[in-house]
Design a protein around this motif. Sequence first.
Motif, mmCIF file in Angstrom:
data_model
loop_
_atom_site.group_PDB
_atom_site.id
_atom_site.type_symbol
_atom_site.label_atom_id
_atom_site.label_comp_id
_atom_site.label_asym_id
_atom_site.label_seq_id
_atom_site.Cartn_x
_atom_site.Cartn_y
_atom_site.Cartn_z
ATOM 1 N N UNK A 230 12.680 12.048 44.782
ATOM 2 C CA UNK A 230 13.035 13.162 45.665
ATOM 3 C C UNK A 230 13.744 14.273 44.903
ATOM 4 N N UNK A 231 14.665 13.894 44.052
ATOM 5 C CA UNK A 231 15.507 14.926 43.434
ATOM 6 C C UNK A 231 16.199 14.293 42.239
ATOM 7 N N UNK A 232 15.958 14.854 41.087
ATOM 8 C CA UNK A 232 16.392 14.188 39.872
ATOM 9 C C UNK A 232 17.893 14.176 39.689
ATOM 10 N N UNK A 233 18.569 15.188 40.210
ATOM 11 C CA UNK A 233 20.003 15.266 39.923
ATOM 12 C C UNK A 233 20.842 14.414 40.868
ATOM 13 N N UNK A 234 20.174 13.732 41.760
ATOM 14 C CA UNK A 234 20.910 12.904 42.700
ATOM 15 C C UNK A 234 21.187 11.548 42.036
ATOM 16 N N UNK A 235 22.342 10.990 42.319
ATOM 17 C CA UNK A 235 22.832 9.831 41.576
ATOM 18 C C UNK A 235 21.930 8.617 41.535
ATOM 19 N N UNK A 236 21.355 8.257 42.669
ATOM 20 C CA UNK A 236 20.526 7.063 42.716
ATOM 21 C C UNK A 236 19.331 7.217 41.785
ATOM 22 N N UNK A 237 18.615 8.308 41.955
ATOM 23 C CA UNK A 237 17.426 8.528 41.149
ATOM 24 C C UNK A 237 17.776 8.643 39.669
ATOM 25 N N UNK A 238 18.862 9.336 39.373
ATOM 26 C CA UNK A 238 19.248 9.513 37.981
ATOM 27 C C UNK A 238 19.551 8.161 37.341
ATOM 28 N N UNK A 239 20.213 7.292 38.103
ATOM 29 C CA UNK A 239 20.528 5.971 37.569
ATOM 30 C C UNK A 239 19.268 5.178 37.267
ATOM 31 N N UNK A 240 18.354 5.165 38.204
ATOM 32 C CA UNK A 240 17.104 4.439 38.016
ATOM 33 C C UNK A 240 16.322 5.033 36.834
ATOM 34 N N UNK A 241 16.319 6.351 36.793
ATOM 35 C CA UNK A 241 15.577 7.030 35.739
ATOM 36 C C UNK A 241 16.099 6.645 34.355
ATOM 37 N N UNK A 242 17.405 6.450 34.269
ATOM 38 C CA UNK A 242 17.978 6.028 32.989
ATOM 39 C C UNK A 242 17.337 4.735 32.508
ATOM 40 N N UNK A 243 17.156 3.799 33.428
ATOM 41 C CA UNK A 243 16.544 2.530 33.056
ATOM 42 C C UNK A 243 15.072 2.686 32.721
ATOM 43 N N UNK A 244 14.411 3.515 33.489
ATOM 44 C CA UNK A 244 12.991 3.766 33.237
ATOM 45 C C UNK A 244 12.828 4.312 31.830
ATOM 46 N N UNK A 245 13.664 5.281 31.518
ATOM 47 C CA UNK A 245 13.555 5.898 30.208
ATOM 48 C C UNK A 245 13.760 4.915 29.077
ATOM 49 N N UNK A 246 14.822 4.159 29.176
ATOM 50 C CA UNK A 246 15.117 3.162 28.149
ATOM 51 C C UNK A 246 13.882 2.349 27.806
ATOM 52 N N UNK A 247 13.290 1.803 28.850
ATOM 53 C CA UNK A 247 12.173 0.901 28.650
ATOM 54 C C UNK A 247 10.950 1.635 28.100
ATOM 55 N N UNK A 248 10.658 2.776 28.681
ATOM 56 C CA UNK A 248 9.446 3.488 28.279
ATOM 57 C C UNK A 248 9.533 3.960 26.827
ATOM 58 N N UNK A 249 10.641 4.573 26.468
ATOM 59 C CA UNK A 249 10.745 5.094 25.106
ATOM 60 C C UNK A 249 10.692 3.939 24.105
ATOM 61 N N UNK A 250 11.326 2.870 24.474
ATOM 62 C CA UNK A 250 11.305 1.698 23.603
ATOM 63 C C UNK A 250 9.869 1.257 23.308
ATOM 64 N N UNK A 251 8.991 1.439 24.278
ATOM 65 C CA UNK A 251 7.609 0.985 24.133
ATOM 66 C C UNK A 251 6.660 2.094 23.683
ATOM 67 N N UNK A 252 7.240 3.214 23.298
ATOM 68 C CA UNK A 252 6.381 4.276 22.775
ATOM 69 C C UNK A 252 5.742 5.163 23.822
#
Lengths: 362, 362
Positions: B88-110
């Motif tokens: 819905x909105x990237x700057x909102x806390x819930x989404x930002x928190x989840x996105x942090x985890x998504x990023x970690x995993x994705x970047x790790x895998x290229x």
Amino acid sequence: MSPARRNRTSGGEPNSGKAVRLKDVAAHLGLSPTTVSLVMNRSPAAKGIPPETQDRVRAAAAELGYRPNFIARSLRRQRTFAVGVLLPEISEGYAAGVLGGIEDQLLREGYFYLVAGHHSKPDLFDDYLQLLTERSVEGLILVNSPIEQALALPAVAVAGHREIAGVTNVVINHEMAARLALGHLAERGHRRIAFFKGHAHSADTESRWQAIVAASADLGLEIDPRLTLQLSGDAAGKEFSPEEGYREGHVFGRKLLETGARFTALFAFNDVSAIGAMRALTENGLRVPDDVSVVGFDDILSAAFQNPSLTTVRQPLHEMGRRAAAELLRKLSASGEDSPAAITIEPTLVVRNSTAPPRSDA
Amino acid sequence: MSPARRNRTSGGEPNSGKAVRLKDVAAHLGLSPTTVSLVMNRSPAAKGIPPETQDRVRAAAAELGYRPNFIARSLRRQRTFAVGVLLPEISEGYAAGVLGGIEDQLLREGYFYLVAGHHSKPDLFDDYLQLLTERSVEGLILVNSPIEQALALPAVAVAGHREIAGVTNVVINHEMAARLALGHLAERGHRRIAFFKGHAHSADTESRWQAIVAASADLGLEIDPRLTLQLSGDAAGKEFSPEEGYREGHVFGRKLLETGARFTALFAFNDVSAIGAMRALTENGLRVPDDVSVVGFDDILSAAFQNPSLTTVRQPLHEMGRRAAAELLRKLSASGEDSPAAITIEPTLVVRNSTAPPRSDA
DNA sequence: CTAGCATGCTAAAACGATTTAGTCCGCCCC
DNA sequence: GGGGCGGACTAAATCGTTTTAGCATGCTAG
């Protein structure tokens, strides 16, 4: 194996089950791919193509559900309409706020962006910079990310550390921020004001402090060195943990009391340290704002939820991101050779309940 | 015009000033592009190429600073190593928190990811879905985003609304959450507990409430309908504004008192409403936790900064994002035909200072 | 002596677009 | 009757890779 795998097309065969290509539309119409491309892109060269044909092409494209393949287009045009965003950590409030503005602007203009969080580790930063470059991003936005060398791509920095040739910095107007906060306190009668200075390695620390010194002079306020505490933080990277900022504010709030020097107000470096300090003050029997007024910086979400709610200098993060993205796009468009070295954003003061006039006997 | 524009290469000319291509490396070595490609990719077909040649190739690539062009590679291999994230909105806390985890995993895998915030507007959602598809993302992660139809791409949803064929849902274990919160309160002796139910159109509302009912039964607690308030929220989209959540909690906290029914604890639907309610309670002369214990949900950042700090059920947002991304990658890799319909994440209880045993006379 | 087989490469066809440089046709006009 | 021209398209090159299908060459075995 799967049905989608069963495409032994060569040349211009029907290609069923897969995405519709330009070639398919062309074949369907008995026209050449060139013509279809020209029409679909409303290329100036399409002026030679009669309107009826153009309509036929567009109708066929719609009917077949043709969607141009962005990858192929990128390869050919050498444009990806994508920019890279580097930041310490995406889930942290400051970066997330700025990113919201970046996104608004970029999507509006037809761009996408790739984000990478380098966790303040220089080698990760370099790696991601490399990867983004390999992915052919057209430009970079750096949020709270120190850079040393010049970059190969057009770039804009938000809260950037130093000045780098060619990189436009989006910065908050610290003079205005200091005037707002100190003016507010001075107006209400505060004369003895304590300060938290930022961490030595943080971008904003020095300019903010100079602005505070200047504004104090203007307002005829004296700065008492005993009431000026420099937040220490830990090693690089830790400065972004709110828990730690809070703890530090708590410790420093107590330290302030231990100096024995009298003060009626505190201007903290940011909201989390302000919140920590408020806690320390109330724990030591002082009431906020009756005994001590507190002003924060940033206007993080929880600032409004404090008790008392926190008066603070608001950084318009969304706006900063938006401006950064807009400036980057300007640099990317042919026109902009003349890019400013800095874009200044005006902060605002959000007056809440943590500030009041000092008690008359203070 | 600009020097970079001056490349009239055709075939395999020197191409100075621009990025080094595979062809350049090949020409430099007097080998064919095929050979260089085979070596650089450590393709199995490269086993026929003697080690010395391989070394020569790699040395030349390093020397010339060759970086493969990801776009060209994507086009040829039909792989982009990119996924789309809709929220819905990237700057909102819930989404930002989840996105942090998504990023970690994705970047790790290229992988990289493209994000789009649809602001809970269905047509924006559809537009962005379209755009992401055109950009050839390989899969989708939907955060807090309702979907109606099946999707053309592999997808994982975090806090997804309903069950859609083929979409794996990452959900919090509501049973565990209810047991943790209510167990904590019951253990301390609370029997009369008030509840805020979530908004009718929020994903988690129903399952959470059922879990609460079940856990209450297990613990021998009765649920008093007078003490059960359903947060109303406004039109879709507004549910994500923390300010409003806070205001609602404030209003509902007062409502709770107006019912006249006695209660010693409140289990709110989320932290912001819990914080609002705490404010309402204290404003009405009740002390937290002495008179009323309050338990929140989410563990947003400001939960720790409240006074008293808020006891709450913590959703491991980062972990949820990480798992979502990991599952999506599993789907993308050949192996995974057998994707689960749901992945359950365990919440934890963070005990702070907003909960205590009820006063003996309560 | 030659068929067969490694060995060490390479030519050329994709991938799906865009873009440059034409082609072909009909017509007008001198 | 033919040169010129405008109209309506198209062929082919190109972007930078990957990948399939071979091609020489030299050695070995029969």
